[in-house]
Design a protein around this motif. Structure first.
Motif, PDB file in Angstrom:
ATOM      1  N   THR A   1     -66.676  85.936  53.894  1.00 30.20           N
ATOM      2  CA  THR A   1     -66.707  85.569  55.302  1.00 30.20           C
ATOM      3  C   THR A   1     -65.819  84.351  55.538  1.00 30.20           C
ATOM      4  O   THR A   1     -65.299  83.749  54.604  1.00 30.20           O
ATOM      5  N   ASP A   2     -65.665  83.989  56.791  1.00 34.22           N
ATOM      6  CA  ASP A   2     -65.110  82.681  57.137  1.00 34.22           C
ATOM      7  C   ASP A   2     -66.304  81.746  57.272  1.00 34.22           C
ATOM      8  O   ASP A   2     -66.921  81.641  58.342  1.00 34.22           O
ATOM      9  N   ALA A   3     -66.635  81.082  56.180  1.00 33.92           N
ATOM     10  CA  ALA A   3     -67.896  80.347  56.115  1.00 33.92           C
ATOM     11  C   ALA A   3     -67.670  78.858  55.899  1.00 33.92           C
ATOM     12  O   ALA A   3     -66.662  78.437  55.328  1.00 33.92           O
ATOM     13  N   HIS A   4     -68.645  78.097  56.353  1.00 39.97           N
ATOM     14  CA  HIS A   4     -68.699  76.672  56.064  1.00 39.97           C
ATOM     15  C   HIS A   4     -70.102  76.387  55.547  1.00 39.97           C
ATOM     16  O   HIS A   4     -71.099  76.792  56.160  1.00 39.97           O
TER      17      HIS A   4
ATOM     18  N   LYS B   1     -77.261  67.626  64.804  1.00 36.35           N
ATOM     19  CA  LYS B   1     -76.503  66.527  65.401  1.00 36.35           C
ATOM     20  C   LYS B   1     -75.016  66.692  65.138  1.00 36.35           C
ATOM     21  O   LYS B   1     -74.172  66.413  66.006  1.00 36.35           O
ATOM     22  N   GLN B   2     -74.668  67.180  63.939  1.00 45.17           N
ATOM     23  CA  GLN B   2     -73.263  67.312  63.573  1.00 45.17           C
ATOM     24  C   GLN B   2     -72.659  68.641  64.011  1.00 45.17           C
ATOM     25  O   GLN B   2     -71.474  68.704  64.340  1.00 45.17           O
ATOM     26  N   PHE B   3     -73.466  69.705  64.037  1.00 44.38           N
ATOM     27  CA  PHE B   3     -72.908  71.040  64.291  1.00 44.38           C
ATOM     28  C   PHE B   3     -73.432  71.687  65.573  1.00 44.38           C
ATOM     29  O   PHE B   3     -72.977  72.785  65.928  1.00 44.38           O
ATOM     30  N   GLY B   4     -74.389  71.060  66.246  1.00 46.96           N
ATOM     31  CA  GLY B   4     -74.980  71.691  67.424  1.00 46.96           C
ATOM     32  C   GLY B   4     -73.973  72.053  68.497  1.00 46.96           C
ATOM     33  O   GLY B   4     -74.003  73.168  69.045  1.00 46.96           O
ATOM     34  N   ASP B   5     -73.061  71.146  68.819  1.00 47.51           N
ATOM     35  CA  ASP B   5     -72.069  71.439  69.855  1.00 47.51           C
ATOM     36  C   ASP B   5     -71.184  72.617  69.450  1.00 47.51           C
ATOM     37  O   ASP B   5     -70.823  73.455  70.295  1.00 47.51           O
ATOM     38  N   ARG B   6     -70.839  72.692  68.172  1.00 42.47           N
ATOM     39  CA  ARG B   6     -69.978  73.789  67.705  1.00 42.47           C
ATOM     40  C   ARG B   6     -70.719  75.127  67.729  1.00 42.47           C
ATOM     41  O   ARG B   6     -70.130  76.175  68.011  1.00 42.47           O
ATOM     42  N   ILE B   7     -72.008  75.091  67.414  1.00 39.48           N
ATOM     43  CA  ILE B   7     -72.810  76.316  67.490  1.00 39.48           C
ATOM     44  C   ILE B   7     -72.905  76.795  68.938  1.00 39.48           C
ATOM     45  O   ILE B   7     -72.688  77.978  69.241  1.00 39.48           O
ATOM     46  N   ARG B   8     -73.200  75.870  69.852  1.00 36.46           N
ATOM     47  CA  ARG B   8     -73.296  76.241  71.277  1.00 36.46           C
ATOM     48  C   ARG B   8     -71.967  76.727  71.827  1.00 36.46           C
ATOM     49  O   ARG B   8     -71.926  77.565  72.723  1.00 36.46           O
TER      50      ARG B   8
ATOM     51  N   GLY C   1     -69.891  78.549  70.312  1.00 37.88           N
ATOM     52  CA  GLY C   1     -69.564  79.870  69.784  1.00 37.88           C
ATOM     53  C   GLY C   1     -68.599  79.866  68.622  1.00 37.88           C
ATOM     54  O   GLY C   1     -67.972  80.884  68.328  1.00 37.88           O
ATOM     55  N   GLU C   2     -68.502  78.732  67.903  1.00 34.72           N
ATOM     56  CA  GLU C   2     -67.594  78.682  66.757  1.00 34.72           C
ATOM     57  C   GLU C   2     -68.114  79.478  65.566  1.00 34.72           C
ATOM     58  O   GLU C   2     -67.341  79.807  64.664  1.00 34.72           O
ATOM     59  N   PHE C   3     -69.416  79.781  65.573  1.00 29.72           N
ATOM     60  CA  PHE C   3     -70.010  80.530  64.470  1.00 29.72           C
ATOM     61  C   PHE C   3     -70.686  81.782  65.019  1.00 29.72           C
ATOM     62  O   PHE C   3     -71.359  81.743  66.045  1.00 29.72           O
ATOM     63  N   ASP C   4     -70.500  82.900  64.324  1.00 26.47           N
ATOM     64  CA  ASP C   4     -71.135  84.151  64.723  1.00 26.47           C
ATOM     65  C   ASP C   4     -72.591  84.217  64.261  1.00 26.47           C
ATOM     66  O   ASP C   4     -73.400  84.938  64.848  1.00 26.47           O
ATOM     67  N   VAL C   5     -72.899  83.503  63.180  1.00 31.42           N
ATOM     68  CA  VAL C   5     -74.237  83.541  62.616  1.00 31.42           C
ATOM     69  C   VAL C   5     -74.505  82.220  61.895  1.00 31.42           C
ATOM     70  O   VAL C   5     -73.587  81.608  61.340  1.00 31.42           O
ATOM     71  N   VAL C   6     -75.747  81.785  61.943  1.00 31.76           N
ATOM     72  CA  VAL C   6     -76.198  80.631  61.159  1.00 31.76           C
ATOM     73  C   VAL C   6     -77.255  81.143  60.178  1.00 31.76           C
ATOM     74  O   VAL C   6     -78.195  81.840  60.581  1.00 31.76           O
ATOM     75  N   HIS C   7     -77.077  80.818  58.906  1.00 33.80           N
ATOM     76  CA  HIS C   7     -77.963  81.346  57.866  1.00 33.80           C
ATOM     77  C   HIS C   7     -78.499  80.192  57.034  1.00 33.80           C
ATOM     78  O   HIS C   7     -77.742  79.513  56.350  1.00 33.80           O
ATOM     79  N   ARG C   8     -79.819  79.985  57.083  1.00 34.64           N
ATOM     80  CA  ARG C   8     -80.440  78.988  56.215  1.00 34.64           C
ATOM     81  C   ARG C   8     -80.846  79.666  54.913  1.00 34.64           C
ATOM     82  O   ARG C   8     -81.778  80.470  54.872  1.00 34.64           O
ATOM     83  N   ILE C   9     -80.150  79.312  53.840  1.00 36.37           N
ATOM     84  CA  ILE C   9     -80.389  79.929  52.533  1.00 36.37           C
ATOM     85  C   ILE C   9     -81.465  79.180  51.752  1.00 36.37           C
ATOM     86  O   ILE C   9     -82.346  79.783  51.139  1.00 36.37           O
ATOM     87  N   THR C  10     -81.373  77.867  51.714  1.00 35.67           N
ATOM     88  CA  THR C  10     -82.428  77.060  51.095  1.00 35.67           C
ATOM     89  C   THR C  10     -82.870  76.002  52.093  1.00 35.67           C
ATOM     90  O   THR C  10     -82.065  75.583  52.934  1.00 35.67           O
TER      91      THR C  10
ATOM     92  N   ALA D   1     -78.890  79.181  71.924  1.00 35.41           N
ATOM     93  CA  ALA D   1     -77.427  79.203  72.016  1.00 35.41           C
ATOM     94  C   ALA D   1     -76.868  80.613  71.943  1.00 35.41           C
ATOM     95  O   ALA D   1     -75.652  80.812  72.081  1.00 35.41           O
ATOM     96  N   GLY D   2     -77.732  81.603  71.692  1.00 32.00           N
ATOM     97  CA  GLY D   2     -77.286  82.991  71.606  1.00 32.00           C
ATOM     98  C   GLY D   2     -76.608  83.328  70.291  1.00 32.00           C
ATOM     99  O   GLY D   2     -75.850  84.294  70.203  1.00 32.00           O
ATOM    100  N   VAL D   3     -76.910  82.560  69.235  1.00 34.20           N
ATOM    101  CA  VAL D   3     -76.317  82.791  67.915  1.00 34.20           C
ATOM    102  C   VAL D   3     -77.417  83.272  66.965  1.00 34.20           C
ATOM    103  O   VAL D   3     -78.439  82.594  66.816  1.00 34.20           O
ATOM    104  N   PRO D   4     -77.253  84.428  66.305  1.00 37.61           N
ATOM    105  CA  PRO D   4     -78.286  84.926  65.392  1.00 37.61           C
ATOM    106  C   PRO D   4     -78.553  83.926  64.263  1.00 37.61           C
ATOM    107  O   PRO D   4     -77.616  83.374  63.673  1.00 37.61           O
ATOM    108  N   PHE D   5     -79.826  83.730  63.973  1.00 41.02           N
ATOM    109  CA  PHE D   5     -80.244  82.841  62.895  1.00 41.02           C
ATOM    110  C   PHE D   5     -80.933  83.674  61.817  1.00 41.02           C
ATOM    111  O   PHE D   5     -81.910  84.380  62.094  1.00 41.02           O
ATOM    112  N   VAL D   6     -80.403  83.617  60.604  1.00 40.07           N
ATOM    113  CA  VAL D   6     -80.954  84.365  59.466  1.00 40.07           C
ATOM    114  C   VAL D   6     -81.634  83.372  58.534  1.00 40.07           C
ATOM    115  O   VAL D   6     -81.098  82.296  58.255  1.00 40.07           O
ATOM    116  N   LEU D   7     -82.773  83.748  58.030  1.00 36.68           N
ATOM    117  CA  LEU D   7     -83.569  82.877  57.170  1.00 36.68           C
ATOM    118  C   LEU D   7     -83.785  83.560  55.825  1.00 36.68           C
ATOM    119  O   LEU D   7     -84.098  84.740  55.759  1.00 36.68           O
TER     120      LEU D   7
END
Length: 430
Positions: A35-38, A107-114, A116-125, A142-148
Motif C-alpha cells: 500500500t501507500d502507507a505511513h 493531534k498530529q494526524f487528525g487534520d490529514r485524516i479529515r 481525506g489523505e488516508f483511505d483507511v486507518v488501521h490500529r494494529i497494536t 471523518a468518513g474514513v474506515p477504521f480497522v482494528l
C-alpha cells in the motif's frame, strides 16, 4: 485499482524485539509494501526503525508519549509482582496509558485524516481487546474506515491449573471481563468498520452485537527470511524433540520432562529445551535427579536468529503449554517442517490440525502428562507419522501464514472498504 493509502497505528512495533512488538513490526511493514502507507509507532521504537532502513517522516512517525508512559511503566513494574509474570496486570495498566498515545496521534494526524489523505486507518497494536480506541469514533466522523486488530486475549485459565495461575501472579485475570465496562470500549467496536480477531476465544469474548464486523485471522505470522531452513529427518538414533519458550509454570516444560522421563532414560528420545526463566533451576534439578543429562540439553536463552538452527536438528516440537494466545513458536516450528505436539487449547489448538501435527486434550496436569507420554512413546516407534506431516506442516505455513500472504489479505479488505464494495470475507478465514 489504486493502492490504498493507509495510516497504520502500531504503538508496539520493533524488529529487534519479540512477541507483540515483532508482530506489530512484521504486519505493518508487510502491509506497507502492498500500500501507500505511513506507520505511526512509539518513540522507543524509532532507532530500530531507522536501523532497519525506514526513513522518519517519510515511512514512519515516532510519537513521544513518554511523559505519561514512563511513569506508568514504573507503576507496572511495581505492582505486577516480578519480571515476566503478572501479564494481565501489565496489559491492564498499558491499556490505561494507551489513550494518551492515541490523543497525540490525532493531534498530529487528525487534520490529514479529515482532509481525506488516508483511505483507511488501521490500529494494529495493541493486540489486546481491552484497549479502547478514540480513533474509531473520530475516523467514523471523518468518513474514513477504521480497522482494528488482529486482537487476541480472553483465553481463560483452565480450571485445573489454578495453582499455576497463582504462581504467575495472575490475580487480575479473575476479574478480567470487567474490561467490557471500561469507558470507550463499546464505542470502539460500534465505530470500527472491521475488527480482525486472532483467536476463537477472543471472537467469543467480544461484544456479540457487532459480530458482523469480526473477521477471524490469527495474529502470528512467519518471516520467510528469518525461518528459511528445512529440517532433515534421520531414520536412525533417538527421536529428537524441542521445547521453545519461557520457563514458567504454564508453559509446561516440567510436564514435558515428566511425560518423557522413561523414554529419555531408555535413549529413544532426546529433548532440547530453549529458553530461560524462573523454572530453570527446577528443571536442572529434575535432569540431575533422574539422570537425564545425556538426553536433555538446557540451552537457556538463545538469540532469535539462532533458534531455527536448533529446531532444524529436531523432529518434533513438544509444547505442553496450557495458555497460549497465539502460539507463534508452533508456526515457527511448522515453517521448518518440525512437527508440533501441543495441548488442544487456545492458539496452538487452533493452529495445529491432524494433518500437520498432534494434539493432546486439555485436562488436569496428570491428564496432559499421560497424553504427552502416550504420543511421544508412539512416535518413537512410528517415525512415519512424523515424516508424513512434516512437509504438509511446512507448506501450510507457506500458503497461509507468511507475512506477505497475511498482508495481501488485509489489503484486500482495505480495497473493498475504501471502494464501498459488498464485503465478502473470503480472503480471510472465517
Amino acid at each position: 485499482m489504486k493502492r490504498p493509502r493507509a495510516l497504520l497505528i502500531a504503538e508496539a512495533a520493533n524488529p529487534e524485539w519479540f512477541s507483540v512488538p515483532l508482530i506489530g513490526w512484521s504486519l505493518s511493514t508487510a502491509i506497507a509494501k502492498e500500500t501507500d502507507a505511513h506507520i505511526v509507532t512509539q518513540i522507543r521504537n524509532r532507532d530500530a526503525f531507522v536501523r532497519a532502513g525506514l526513513k522518519e517522516g517519510v515511512d514512519f512517525t515516532a510519537i513521544d508519549s513518554e511523559a505519561v508512559g514512563r511513569r506508568l511503566w514504573k507503576l507496572v513494574n511495581l505492582v505486577r509482582g516480578g519480571q515476566g509474570i503478572g501479564w494481565t496486570t501489565e496489559t491492564a495498566l498499558a491499556s490505561v496509558m494507551y489513550p494518551y498515545f492515541e490523543r497525540l496521534v490525532w493531534k498530529q494526524f487528525g487534520d490529514r485524516i479529515r482532509a481525506g489523505e488516508f483511505d483507511v486507518v488501521h490500529r494494529i497494536t495493541p493486540l489486546t481487546p481491552t484497549a479502547p480506541s478514540s480513533l474509531a469514533r473520530r475516523c467514523a466522523r471523518a468518513g474514513v474506515p477504521f480497522v482494528l486488530g488482529p486482537l487476541n486475549g480472553g483465553v481463560p485459565w483452565p480450571a485445573e491449573f489454578d495453582r499455576e495461575r497463582r504462581r504467575e501472579k495472575e490475580w487480575l485475570s479473575y476479574v478480567r471481563t470487567a474490561y467490557r465496562y471500561m469507558p470507550g470500549i463499546r464505542q470502539t467496536y460500534r465505530h470500527a468498520a472491521k475488527v480482525l480477531v486472532g483467536s476463537r476465544f477472543t471472537l467469543g469474548d467480544l461484544p456479540a452485537r457487532y459480530r458482523d464486523k469480526y473477521i477471524y485471522m490469527p495474529e502470528n505470522g512467519i518471516d520467510p527470511a528469518r525461518f528459511w531452513q528445512t529440517v532433515q529427518h534421520r531414520s536412525d538414533g533417538p527421536l529428537r524433540a524441542a521445547f521453545v519458550g519461557r520457563l514458567v509454570p504454564y508453559k509446561g516444560a516440567d510436564m514435558l520432562l515428566e511425560a518423557a522421563r522413561e523414554l529419555l532414560q531408555k535413549g529413544t528420545l532426546t529433548i532440547d529445551i530453549v529458553g530461560d526463566g524462573p523454572m530453570m533451576e527446577e528443571l536442572r534439578a529434575t535432569v540431575l535427579e533422574h539422570g537425564l543429562g545425556s538426553a536433555v540439553t538446557l540451552h537457556g536463552w538463545v538469540p532469535n536468529e539462532k533458534v531455527q538452527d536448533i529446531l532444524c536438528q529436531c523432529d518434533i516440537l513438544a509444547f505442553p503449554s496450557i495458555r497460549e494466545f497465539g502460539g507463534g513458536v508452533v508456526l515457527e516450528a511448522m515453517a521448518l517442517g518440525v512437527v508440533p505436539v501441543v495441548v488442544d487449547y487456545a492458539g496452538p489448538g487452533e493452529l495445529v490440525t491432524s494433518d500437520t501435527g498432534f494434539k493432546v486434550p486439555i485436562g488436569t496436569r496428570a491428564d496432559i502428562v499421560s497424553g504427552f507420554r502416550a504420543v511421544l512413546a508412539r512416535l518413537t516407534t512410528s517415525r512415519a507419522e512424523v515424516y508424513n506431516r512434516s512437509e504438509t506442516a511446512r507448506l501450510h505455513v507457506q500458503n497461509e501464514f507468511i507475512w506477505p500472504v497475511k498482508a495481501r489479505q488485509v489489503v484486500s479488505l482495505y480495497a473493498r472498504l475504501c471502494n464501498v464494495m459488498p464485503l465478502k470475507d473470503s480472503p480471510i478465514a472465517q
